[in-house]
Design a protein around this motif. Structure first.
Motif, PDB file in Angstrom:
ATOM      1  N   VAL A 277      43.680  37.617  49.333  1.00 56.33           N
ATOM      2  CA  VAL A 277      43.583  36.365  48.591  1.00 56.33           C
ATOM      3  C   VAL A 277      43.706  35.235  49.602  1.00 56.33           C
ATOM      4  N   THR A 278      42.830  34.255  49.493  1.00 50.63           N
ATOM      5  CA  THR A 278      42.833  33.137  50.435  1.00 50.63           C
ATOM      6  C   THR A 278      43.090  31.828  49.689  1.00 50.63           C
ATOM      7  N   ILE A 279      43.406  30.789  50.456  1.00 51.22           N
ATOM      8  CA  ILE A 279      43.617  29.464  49.875  1.00 51.22           C
ATOM      9  C   ILE A 279      42.802  28.439  50.657  1.00 51.22           C
ATOM     10  N   THR A 280      42.407  27.394  49.968  1.00 53.78           N
ATOM     11  CA  THR A 280      41.698  26.308  50.641  1.00 53.78           C
ATOM     12  C   THR A 280      42.716  25.366  51.274  1.00 53.78           C
TER      13      THR A 280
ATOM     14  N   ASP B 100      51.623  41.640  43.247  1.00 50.80           N
ATOM     15  CA  ASP B 100      51.966  43.007  42.903  1.00 50.80           C
ATOM     16  C   ASP B 100      50.665  43.815  42.901  1.00 50.80           C
ATOM     17  N   MET B 101      50.768  45.138  42.936  1.00 50.75           N
ATOM     18  CA  MET B 101      49.579  45.984  43.072  1.00 50.75           C
ATOM     19  C   MET B 101      48.610  45.808  41.903  1.00 50.75           C
ATOM     20  N   LYS B 102      49.100  45.717  40.681  1.00 53.28           N
ATOM     21  CA  LYS B 102      48.219  45.544  39.515  1.00 53.28           C
ATOM     22  C   LYS B 102      47.412  44.255  39.650  1.00 53.28           C
ATOM     23  N   SER B 103      48.075  43.175  40.012  1.00 51.97           N
ATOM     24  CA  SER B 103      47.394  41.893  40.159  1.00 51.97           C
ATOM     25  C   SER B 103      46.392  41.931  41.301  1.00 51.97           C
ATOM     26  N   PHE B 104      46.741  42.618  42.377  1.00 46.92           N
ATOM     27  CA  PHE B 104      45.833  42.719  43.517  1.00 46.92           C
ATOM     28  C   PHE B 104      44.499  43.351  43.107  1.00 46.92           C
ATOM     29  N   LEU B 105      44.545  44.341  42.223  1.00 45.42           N
ATOM     30  CA  LEU B 105      43.319  45.008  41.784  1.00 45.42           C
ATOM     31  C   LEU B 105      42.374  44.028  41.082  1.00 45.42           C
ATOM     32  N   TYR B 106      42.918  43.039  40.382  1.00 45.74           N
ATOM     33  CA  TYR B 106      42.107  42.036  39.692  1.00 45.74           C
ATOM     34  C   TYR B 106      41.740  40.842  40.574  1.00 45.74           C
ATOM     35  N   LEU B 107      42.540  40.595  41.614  1.00 44.26           N
ATOM     36  CA  LEU B 107      42.383  39.359  42.383  1.00 44.26           C
ATOM     37  C   LEU B 107      41.860  39.553  43.807  1.00 44.26           C
ATOM     38  N   ALA B 108      41.545  40.763  44.208  1.00 47.09           N
ATOM     39  CA  ALA B 108      41.039  40.988  45.566  1.00 47.09           C
ATOM     40  C   ALA B 108      39.806  40.125  45.809  1.00 47.09           C
ATOM     41  N   GLY B 109      39.826  39.369  46.889  1.00 51.66           N
ATOM     42  CA  GLY B 109      38.703  38.497  47.236  1.00 51.66           C
ATOM     43  C   GLY B 109      38.749  37.119  46.602  1.00 51.66           C
ATOM     44  N   THR B 110      39.803  36.821  45.866  1.00 48.35           N
ATOM     45  CA  THR B 110      39.922  35.534  45.169  1.00 48.35           C
ATOM     46  C   THR B 110      40.338  34.425  46.132  1.00 48.35           C
ATOM     47  N   GLU B 111      39.805  33.228  45.895  1.00 47.45           N
ATOM     48  CA  GLU B 111      40.195  32.040  46.652  1.00 47.45           C
ATOM     49  C   GLU B 111      40.898  31.077  45.707  1.00 47.45           C
ATOM     50  N   LEU B 112      42.040  30.569  46.140  1.00 43.67           N
ATOM     51  CA  LEU B 112      42.799  29.584  45.372  1.00 43.67           C
ATOM     52  C   LEU B 112      42.463  28.200  45.899  1.00 43.67           C
ATOM     53  N   ASP B 113      42.054  27.324  45.004  1.00 42.98           N
ATOM     54  CA  ASP B 113      41.671  25.965  45.369  1.00 42.98           C
ATOM     55  C   ASP B 113      42.502  24.991  44.543  1.00 42.98           C
ATOM     56  N   PHE B 114      42.500  23.727  44.949  1.00 40.17           N
ATOM     57  CA  PHE B 114      43.162  22.673  44.195  1.00 40.17           C
ATOM     58  C   PHE B 114      42.204  21.506  44.048  1.00 40.17           C
ATOM     59  N   SER B 115      42.110  20.995  42.834  1.00 46.63           N
ATOM     60  CA  SER B 115      41.234  19.861  42.568  1.00 46.63           C
ATOM     61  C   SER B 115      42.058  18.711  42.013  1.00 46.63           C
ATOM     62  N   ASP B 116      41.769  17.526  42.478  1.00 46.37           N
ATOM     63  CA  ASP B 116      42.443  16.346  41.930  1.00 46.37           C
ATOM     64  C   ASP B 116      41.421  15.295  41.525  1.00 46.37           C
ATOM     65  N   GLY B 117      40.236  15.748  41.175  1.00 43.75           N
ATOM     66  CA  GLY B 117      39.142  14.845  40.832  1.00 43.75           C
ATOM     67  C   GLY B 117      39.136  14.427  39.375  1.00 43.75           C
ATOM     68  N   LEU B 118      38.096  13.720  38.999  1.00 38.10           N
ATOM     69  CA  LEU B 118      37.953  13.202  37.644  1.00 38.10           C
ATOM     70  C   LEU B 118      37.733  14.297  36.607  1.00 38.10           C
ATOM     71  N   ASN B 119      37.209  15.437  37.024  1.00 35.42           N
ATOM     72  CA  ASN B 119      36.937  16.523  36.089  1.00 35.42           C
ATOM     73  C   ASN B 119      38.143  17.409  35.823  1.00 35.42           C
ATOM     74  N   GLY B 120      39.275  17.033  36.286  1.00 39.23           N
ATOM     75  CA  GLY B 120      40.478  17.821  36.055  1.00 39.23           C
ATOM     76  C   GLY B 120      41.301  17.952  37.313  1.00 39.23           C
ATOM     77  N   LYS B 121      42.591  18.132  37.100  1.00 33.95           N
ATOM     78  CA  LYS B 121      43.514  18.245  38.215  1.00 33.95           C
ATOM     79  C   LYS B 121      44.265  19.556  38.078  1.00 33.95           C
ATOM     80  N   GLY B 122      44.364  20.281  39.170  1.00 35.81           N
ATOM     81  CA  GLY B 122      45.142  21.507  39.151  1.00 35.81           C
ATOM     82  C   GLY B 122      44.562  22.568  40.045  1.00 35.81           C
ATOM     83  N   PHE B 123      45.212  23.717  40.013  1.00 35.48           N
ATOM     84  CA  PHE B 123      44.779  24.852  40.812  1.00 35.48           C
ATOM     85  C   PHE B 123      43.647  25.582  40.103  1.00 35.48           C
TER      86      PHE B 123
END
Length: 108
Positions: free
Chosen positions: A2-5, A66-89
């Motif tokens: 899992v990566t982050i911006t 945890d291992m269960k979550s890893f199976l669903y999230l492998a390759g996922t990127e976490l980003d954060f937006s604070d623009g006009l279309n919404g704010k959050g992760f």
């Protein structure tokens, strides 16, 4: 993995600082049943690893799943937006076949 911006890293560091947590804390990302698409994302700070945890480091930040979550999230990127279309992760999850309109839940 899992990566982050860069934007997500800045916001996570800000949250850690604002809550007064020390450097022993890391980001725990998990998947829970629920939400309008079946599974929802969860993020929290933790300082204790559990048996079976998958640990990653990206941009100097420790991310634990945890291992269960890893199976669903492998390759996922976490980003954060604070623009006009919404704010959050935001989770950019290549494993999700469907997401809800708010982006907080998904199905595979």
């Amino acid at each position: 993995m899992v990566t982050i911006t860069d934007k997500a890293k800045i916001k996570i560091e800000e949250l850690i600082r604002d809550t007064g947590l020390d450097e022993s804390y890391f980001l725990r990302v998990s998947v829970k049943g629920g939400g309008c698409s079946g599974l929802s994302y969860n993020m929290d700070f933790d300082n204790e690893s559990q048996k079976g945890d998958q640990e990653f480091e990206d941009k100097g930040m420790k991310i634990v799943l945890d291992m269960k979550s890893f199976l669903y999230l492998a390759g996922t990127e976490l980003d954060f937006s604070d623009g006009l279309n919404g704010k959050g992760f935001n989770f950019v999850n290549p494993n999700a076949s469907r997401t809800c309109g708010c982006g907080e839940s998904f199905s595979v």
